[in-house]
Design a protein around this motif. Structure first.
Motif, mmCIF file in Angstrom:
data_model
loop_
_atom_site.group_PDB
_atom_site.id
_atom_site.type_symbol
_atom_site.label_atom_id
_atom_site.label_comp_id
_atom_site.label_asym_id
_atom_site.label_seq_id
_atom_site.Cartn_x
_atom_site.Cartn_y
_atom_site.Cartn_z
ATOM 1 N N GLY A 52 36.009 55.111 87.333
ATOM 2 C CA GLY A 52 37.356 55.130 86.771
ATOM 3 C C GLY A 52 37.875 53.799 86.262
ATOM 4 O O GLY A 52 39.052 53.672 85.953
ATOM 5 N N ARG A 53 37.023 52.796 86.128
ATOM 6 C CA ARG A 53 37.519 51.466 85.736
ATOM 7 C C ARG A 53 36.970 50.977 84.401
ATOM 8 O O ARG A 53 37.297 49.878 83.981
ATOM 9 C CB ARG A 53 37.176 50.448 86.814
ATOM 10 C CG ARG A 53 37.795 50.795 88.147
ATOM 11 C CD ARG A 53 38.270 49.578 88.820
ATOM 12 N NE ARG A 53 38.820 49.889 90.127
ATOM 13 C CZ ARG A 53 38.956 49.003 91.067
ATOM 14 N NH1 ARG A 53 38.588 47.762 90.865
ATOM 15 N NH2 ARG A 53 39.477 49.340 92.215
ATOM 16 N N VAL A 54 36.118 51.746 83.753
ATOM 17 C CA VAL A 54 35.589 51.359 82.446
ATOM 18 C C VAL A 54 35.854 52.490 81.462
ATOM 19 O O VAL A 54 36.208 53.593 81.854
ATOM 20 C CB VAL A 54 34.073 51.045 82.507
ATOM 21 C CG1 VAL A 54 33.804 49.794 83.328
ATOM 22 C CG2 VAL A 54 33.279 52.205 83.047
ATOM 23 N N SER A 55 35.654 52.216 80.183
ATOM 24 C CA SER A 55 35.890 53.242 79.164
ATOM 25 C C SER A 55 34.913 54.392 79.355
ATOM 26 O O SER A 55 33.853 54.241 79.968
ATOM 27 C CB SER A 55 35.732 52.644 77.764
ATOM 28 O OG SER A 55 34.367 52.397 77.492
ATOM 29 N N GLY A 56 35.248 55.532 78.813
ATOM 30 C CA GLY A 56 34.421 56.729 78.949
ATOM 31 C C GLY A 56 32.999 56.548 78.465
ATOM 32 O O GLY A 56 32.078 57.178 78.970
ATOM 33 N N ALA A 57 32.790 55.670 77.479
ATOM 34 C CA ALA A 57 31.443 55.430 76.967
ATOM 35 C C ALA A 57 30.537 54.819 78.037
ATOM 36 O O ALA A 57 29.316 54.904 77.939
ATOM 37 C CB ALA A 57 31.496 54.512 75.749
ATOM 38 N N LEU A 79 20.743 51.738 80.902
ATOM 39 C CA LEU A 79 19.430 52.139 81.408
ATOM 40 C C LEU A 79 19.328 53.617 81.783
ATOM 41 O O LEU A 79 18.217 54.141 81.894
ATOM 42 C CB LEU A 79 19.068 51.313 82.649
ATOM 43 C CG LEU A 79 18.908 49.815 82.450
ATOM 44 C CD1 LEU A 79 18.619 49.145 83.786
ATOM 45 C CD2 LEU A 79 17.816 49.517 81.434
ATOM 46 N N ASN A 80 20.464 54.286 81.991
ATOM 47 C CA ASN A 80 20.386 55.622 82.591
ATOM 48 C C ASN A 80 20.915 56.753 81.706
ATOM 49 O O ASN A 80 21.368 57.759 82.208
ATOM 50 C CB ASN A 80 21.106 55.624 83.946
ATOM 51 C CG ASN A 80 22.558 55.242 83.847
ATOM 52 O OD1 ASN A 80 22.952 54.406 83.046
ATOM 53 N ND2 ASN A 80 23.381 55.862 84.675
ATOM 54 N N ARG A 81 20.814 56.615 80.402
ATOM 55 C CA ARG A 81 21.201 57.708 79.504
ATOM 56 C C ARG A 81 19.962 58.237 78.790
ATOM 57 O O ARG A 81 19.230 57.478 78.167
ATOM 58 C CB ARG A 81 22.210 57.231 78.462
ATOM 59 C CG ARG A 81 23.539 56.801 79.038
ATOM 60 C CD ARG A 81 24.391 58.010 79.307
ATOM 61 N NE ARG A 81 25.749 57.612 79.578
ATOM 62 C CZ ARG A 81 26.406 57.910 80.677
ATOM 63 N NH1 ARG A 81 25.826 58.612 81.604
ATOM 64 N NH2 ARG A 81 27.640 57.532 80.850
ATOM 65 N N VAL A 82 19.752 59.543 78.863
ATOM 66 C CA VAL A 82 18.599 60.151 78.201
ATOM 67 C C VAL A 82 19.008 61.036 77.026
ATOM 68 O O VAL A 82 18.165 61.718 76.435
ATOM 69 C CB VAL A 82 17.728 60.956 79.198
ATOM 70 C CG1 VAL A 82 17.074 60.018 80.203
ATOM 71 C CG2 VAL A 82 18.536 62.020 79.903
ATOM 72 N N ARG A 83 20.306 61.001 76.703
ATOM 73 C CA ARG A 83 20.828 61.732 75.543
ATOM 74 C C ARG A 83 21.833 60.832 74.835
ATOM 75 O O ARG A 83 22.363 59.913 75.424
ATOM 76 C CB ARG A 83 21.482 63.044 75.966
ATOM 77 C CG ARG A 83 20.469 64.015 76.600
ATOM 78 C CD ARG A 83 21.096 65.312 77.031
ATOM 79 N NE ARG A 83 21.444 66.222 75.950
ATOM 80 C CZ ARG A 83 20.594 67.007 75.297
ATOM 81 N NH1 ARG A 83 19.314 66.975 75.583
ATOM 82 N NH2 ARG A 83 21.012 67.825 74.367
ATOM 83 N N THR A 84 22.104 61.118 73.559
ATOM 84 C CA THR A 84 23.064 60.318 72.797
ATOM 85 C C THR A 84 24.483 60.576 73.296
ATOM 86 O O THR A 84 24.715 61.491 74.090
ATOM 87 C CB THR A 84 22.999 60.657 71.297
ATOM 88 O OG1 THR A 84 23.491 61.987 71.118
ATOM 89 C CG2 THR A 84 21.599 60.513 70.737
ATOM 90 N N GLN A 85 25.419 59.793 72.786
ATOM 91 C CA GLN A 85 26.827 59.993 73.143
ATOM 92 C C GLN A 85 27.304 61.392 72.802
ATOM 93 O O GLN A 85 28.149 61.945 73.486
ATOM 94 C CB GLN A 85 27.710 58.994 72.385
ATOM 95 C CG GLN A 85 27.902 57.703 73.114
ATOM 96 C CD GLN A 85 28.834 56.803 72.343
ATOM 97 O OE1 GLN A 85 28.515 56.367 71.251
ATOM 98 N NE2 GLN A 85 29.977 56.523 72.912
ATOM 99 N N GLU A 86 26.794 61.936 71.742
ATOM 100 C CA GLU A 86 27.175 63.288 71.317
ATOM 101 C C GLU A 86 26.389 64.344 72.078
ATOM 102 O O GLU A 86 26.382 65.508 71.698
ATOM 103 C CB GLU A 86 26.962 63.451 69.806
ATOM 104 C CG GLU A 86 27.840 62.565 68.960
ATOM 105 C CD GLU A 86 27.306 61.136 68.850
ATOM 106 O OE1 GLU A 86 26.076 60.915 68.990
ATOM 107 O OE2 GLU A 86 28.123 60.232 68.650
ATOM 108 N N ASP A 87 25.672 63.946 73.126
ATOM 109 C CA ASP A 87 24.873 64.817 73.967
ATOM 110 C C ASP A 87 23.725 65.468 73.196
ATOM 111 O O ASP A 87 23.311 66.576 73.484
ATOM 112 C CB ASP A 87 25.739 65.876 74.657
ATOM 113 C CG ASP A 87 25.055 66.431 75.894
ATOM 114 O OD1 ASP A 87 24.311 65.671 76.562
ATOM 115 O OD2 ASP A 87 25.234 67.628 76.189
#
Length: 191
Positions: A52-57, A79-87
């Motif tokens: 809850g302390r950083v932007s949603g991105a 390091l821990n995203r396996v999909r784009t921002q648009e999912d």
């Protein structure tokens, strides 16, 4: 007789409440100061997003800093995203989504020893270079990221001062661990 016995108790409660009003703000300030100790941002540091302390991105992300400094832009890779921002699924040849900006930019992290020509060293035997993973390198020792996490000069320092991130030393195992549990593992150390 009962009326007299209540007076000392009432005075004691009054003095306790008064002392709390005087000392409680100082205690809170002291605790906040401990929480936001200044840290040196450097290549190879990990940023772990505080809930809850950083932007949603950056919700529930772990970022490896590749270049850091107050006088210049700071940037790294989620390091821990396996999909784009648009999912959306990642393109062929890309292993992780590196951040919310510059989607066309590809960076490869590798444990290859010696590092490829032109690679930039990081602590722990890691190095990075611009471009996709070399075809002959196995996924377990190299990962290609698309996109970057970037901050303007001083921006990340402001986020740190507001308590947006935990900072810790990065390790190669952080880069090559399961992305789905990486944030939980690091956040649990601080909660």
């Amino acid at each position: 007789m009962r009326h007299l016995a209540r007076r000392p108790l009432g005075w004691m409660l009054f003095l306790l409440a008064l002392s709390m009003l005087l000392f409680f703000p100082r205690l809170i300030d002291a605790l906040k100061a401990l929480e936001h100790e200044p840290v040196e941002l450097k290549s190879g540091s990990l940023l772990v997003a505080r809930p809850g302390r950083v932007s949603g991105a950056f919700d529930e992300t772990v970022v490896l800093l590749l270049d850091a400094g107050a006088a210049r832009s700071t940037w790294g890779l989620v390091l821990n995203r396996v999909r784009t921002q648009e999912d959306q699924p990642l393109p062929v040849g890309v292993d992780r989504w590196g951040g919310p900006v510059r989607a066309e930019h590809r960076i490869t992290l590798t444990l290859r020893s010696p590092p490829p020509e032109g690679a930039h060293p990081l602590p722990g035997g890691l190095s990075w270079y611009e471009g996709s993973r070399e075809p002959h390198l196995p996924v377990g020792s190299s990962l290609t990221f698309e996109g970057l996490a970037a901050w303007a000069p001083g921006q990340l320092e402001e986020e740190l001062a507001r308590g947006g991130w935990w900072v810790m030393e990065g390790r190669a195992t952080d880069v090559f661990s399961a992305p789905g549990s990486l944030w939980v593992e690091h956040a649990a150390r601080h909660l």
